[in-house]
Motif scaffolding. Structure first.
Motif, mmCIF file in Angstrom:
data_model
loop_
_atom_site.group_PDB
_atom_site.id
_atom_site.type_symbol
_atom_site.label_atom_id
_atom_site.label_comp_id
_atom_site.label_asym_id
_atom_site.label_seq_id
_atom_site.Cartn_x
_atom_site.Cartn_y
_atom_site.Cartn_z
ATOM 1 N N PHE A 66 0.864 -1.184 0.000
ATOM 2 C CA PHE A 66 0.000 0.000 0.000
ATOM 3 C C PHE A 66 0.896 1.228 0.000
ATOM 4 O O PHE A 66 1.716 1.421 0.910
ATOM 5 N N LEU A 67 0.754 2.062 -1.045
ATOM 6 C CA LEU A 67 1.564 3.271 -1.171
ATOM 7 C C LEU A 67 0.912 4.410 -0.391
ATOM 8 O O LEU A 67 -0.244 4.759 -0.640
ATOM 9 N N THR A 68 1.652 4.987 0.548
ATOM 10 C CA THR A 68 1.063 6.025 1.406
ATOM 11 C C THR A 68 0.848 7.352 0.685
ATOM 12 O O THR A 68 0.032 8.162 1.116
ATOM 13 N N ASN A 69 1.566 7.606 -0.394
ATOM 14 C CA ASN A 69 1.319 8.816 -1.194
ATOM 15 C C ASN A 69 -0.022 8.675 -1.911
ATOM 16 O O ASN A 69 -0.374 7.587 -2.375
ATOM 17 N N ASN A 70 -0.776 9.758 -2.015
ATOM 18 C CA ASN A 70 -2.028 9.680 -2.775
ATOM 19 C C ASN A 70 -2.140 10.833 -3.754
ATOM 20 O O ASN A 70 -1.455 11.849 -3.622
ATOM 21 N N ILE A 71 -3.009 10.658 -4.748
ATOM 22 C CA ILE A 71 -3.213 11.728 -5.738
ATOM 23 C C ILE A 71 -4.442 12.562 -5.413
ATOM 24 O O ILE A 71 -4.736 13.535 -6.101
ATOM 25 N N SER A 72 -5.160 12.171 -4.365
ATOM 26 C CA SER A 72 -6.320 12.944 -3.923
ATOM 27 C C SER A 72 -6.661 12.518 -2.504
ATOM 28 O O SER A 72 -6.570 11.335 -2.168
ATOM 29 N N GLY A 73 -7.064 13.493 -1.699
ATOM 30 C CA GLY A 73 -7.408 13.183 -0.317
ATOM 31 C C GLY A 73 -8.831 12.716 -0.124
ATOM 32 O O GLY A 73 -9.202 12.304 0.971
ATOM 33 N N ALA A 74 -9.645 12.767 -1.172
ATOM 34 C CA ALA A 74 -11.037 12.327 -1.049
ATOM 35 C C ALA A 74 -11.668 12.155 -2.421
ATOM 36 O O ALA A 74 -11.491 12.983 -3.312
ATOM 37 N N TRP A 75 -12.391 11.076 -2.564
ATOM 38 C CA TRP A 75 -13.201 10.809 -3.762
ATOM 39 C C TRP A 75 -14.451 11.675 -3.692
ATOM 40 O O TRP A 75 -15.054 11.821 -2.626
ATOM 41 N N ILE A 76 -14.836 12.268 -4.800
ATOM 42 C CA ILE A 76 -16.064 13.060 -4.865
ATOM 43 C C ILE A 76 -17.155 12.210 -5.506
ATOM 44 O O ILE A 76 -17.067 11.829 -6.673
ATOM 45 N N GLY A 77 -18.175 11.901 -4.727
ATOM 46 C CA GLY A 77 -19.293 11.106 -5.225
ATOM 47 C C GLY A 77 -20.614 11.815 -4.982
ATOM 48 O O GLY A 77 -20.684 12.793 -4.236
ATOM 49 N N HIS A 78 -21.678 11.289 -5.580
ATOM 50 C CA HIS A 78 -22.954 12.004 -5.555
ATOM 51 C C HIS A 78 -24.137 11.044 -5.506
ATOM 52 O O HIS A 78 -24.019 9.860 -5.820
ATOM 53 N N PHE A 79 -25.294 11.629 -5.167
ATOM 54 C CA PHE A 79 -26.582 10.994 -5.388
ATOM 55 C C PHE A 79 -27.296 11.773 -6.490
ATOM 56 O O PHE A 79 -27.338 13.004 -6.462
ATOM 57 N N PHE A 80 -27.851 11.025 -7.450
ATOM 58 C CA PHE A 80 -28.578 11.616 -8.570
ATOM 59 C C PHE A 80 -29.930 10.913 -8.716
ATOM 60 O O PHE A 80 -30.103 9.783 -8.271
ATOM 61 N N ALA A 81 -30.863 11.590 -9.394
ATOM 62 C CA ALA A 81 -32.146 10.959 -9.713
ATOM 63 C C ALA A 81 -32.644 11.438 -11.065
ATOM 64 O O ALA A 81 -32.317 12.556 -11.499
ATOM 65 N N ASN A 82 -33.419 10.604 -11.728
ATOM 66 C CA ASN A 82 -34.120 11.019 -12.931
ATOM 67 C C ASN A 82 -35.013 12.207 -12.572
ATOM 68 O O ASN A 82 -35.766 12.150 -11.589
#
Length: 348
Positions: free
Chosen positions: A233-249
């Motif tokens: 497991f590489l401790t360096n990261n390219i982002s500190g958090a994933w951006i996710g969402h809730f969507f609806a039709n």
């Protein structure tokens, strides 16, 4: 003259008629229960944490008025087709990032892991709720018939690999499962991005089709089983958090009564909150107490090359459209503010 007998007879008929009228009148039509089909990007093990508690809570409170049927990754449609399926009403709602569900919007490239846009998980809700990203996402998705309900943060983006990564040179030629934008960025360092169904990743790591993943933090590696088939497991990261969402039709959203729309927002916010501490605590705990993966690191001075490349990558994205330029400018402003604020917001 009306006799008592005639009066009683007439009154009786009238009473029966009134009662019959009441009995035979068309009853009020009971409102049918609203049912939504929601598919998440996550597989079954991960969905237990990132979405199921919120869905269970909503269904319990909504009772006979509404029910969400939850489906996990690729169960109804492939992840790459999630947006189209929601847009055309095949499914009603989605939990995903913009990038991996291939939404045709100007903000798609920022979904998932946009390199170094976020350093910590709290950056995401602040960016959306205080720096204007909510309004941009709402407008862009309304153009394509989709309701953007809310955004939240997930885990940071680290490499989990079969062979150790101790330098940028070690990344060259590695076949890595990652998000489209992250893969586009990392390819300049020799990474070979690979696209596969989420459920096939563990087997692909075992067979050698993949050398690793850059999809999550260590909490997810343990939860979904990837820690069992990778060694480092590489401790360096390219982002500190994933951006996710809730969507609806959008049409389905507009059919839902206002009080249930509010309940959807609240329970989805509870999902964002749950993930905030589940990931944050898990990342630290498993680095310290986990036994399945050995930690490696690329020296800060060498990793700076990746951070410098991200600045150029931002410029490249900003040049593609006015909307993208606006989002990039918000990222720049926010990160500059955090750097000026100093500890604990940014270590400078």
């Amino acid at each position: 003259m009306t006799t008592r007998r005639k009066f009683i007879k007439t009154a009786g008929i009238g009473a029966v008629g009134a009662a019959a009228g009441t009995t035979l009148a068309a009853p009020a039509i009971a409102q049918s229960k609203i049912k939504w089909r929601l598919q998440t990007y996550a597989g079954p093990a991960l969905a237990e944490h990132v979405i199921k508690p919120a869905v269970d809570s909503f269904n319990k409170i909504a009772g006979d008025e509404m029910e969400i049927e939850l489906y996990t990754s690729d169960q109804l449609v492939p992840t790459g087709e999630l947006f189209r399926a929601m847009q055309n009403g095949t499914i009603d709602a989605v939990q995903s990032d913009d990038d991996s569900m291939a939404s045709p919007t100007e903000v798609t490239v920022f979904g998932g892991y946009f390199p170094f846009a976020c350093r910590y998980s709290l950056d995401v809700p602040v960016l959306f709720n205080q720096y204007g990203l909510n309004e941009i996402w709402a407008e862009e998705y309304a153009k394509v018939g989709v309701k953007h309900i809310s955004a939240g943060s997930w885990d940071p983006c680290h490499f989990a690999t079969k062979d150790p990564i101790n330098s940028l040179e070690d990344l060259k030629g590695k076949r890595i499962f990652t998000f489209p934008t992250a893969g586009r960025f990392l390819s300049q360092f020799g990474v070979v991005p690979v696209v596969l169904p989420w459920e096939d990743i563990e087997v692909a790591l075992q067979t050698g089709e993949l050398d690793g993943v850059a999809w999550s933090g260590i909490t997810e590696d343990y939860t979904v089983g990837w820690a069992d088939v990778t060694n480092y497991f590489l401790t360096n990261n390219i982002s500190g958090a994933w951006i996710g969402h809730f969507f609806a039709n959008m049409d389905r959203w507009n059919e839902v009564p206002e009080h249930l729309q509010e309940l959807l927002k609240i329970t989805f916010d509870s999902s964002h909150y749950y993930r905030q501490y589940w990931y944050w605590g898990g990342e630290a705990n498993l680095r310290v107490n986990g036994t399945k993966m050995q930690l490696t690191s690329i020296p800060d001075a060498e990793w700076q090359q990746v951070e410098d490349a991200a600045v150029k990558f931002w410029d490249e994205i900003a040049a593609e459209s006015e909307v993208k330029a606006k989002v990039v400018e918000i990222f720049r402003k926010y990160n500059a503010d955090m750097a000026k604020a100093g500890r604990p917001y940014r270590y400078t």
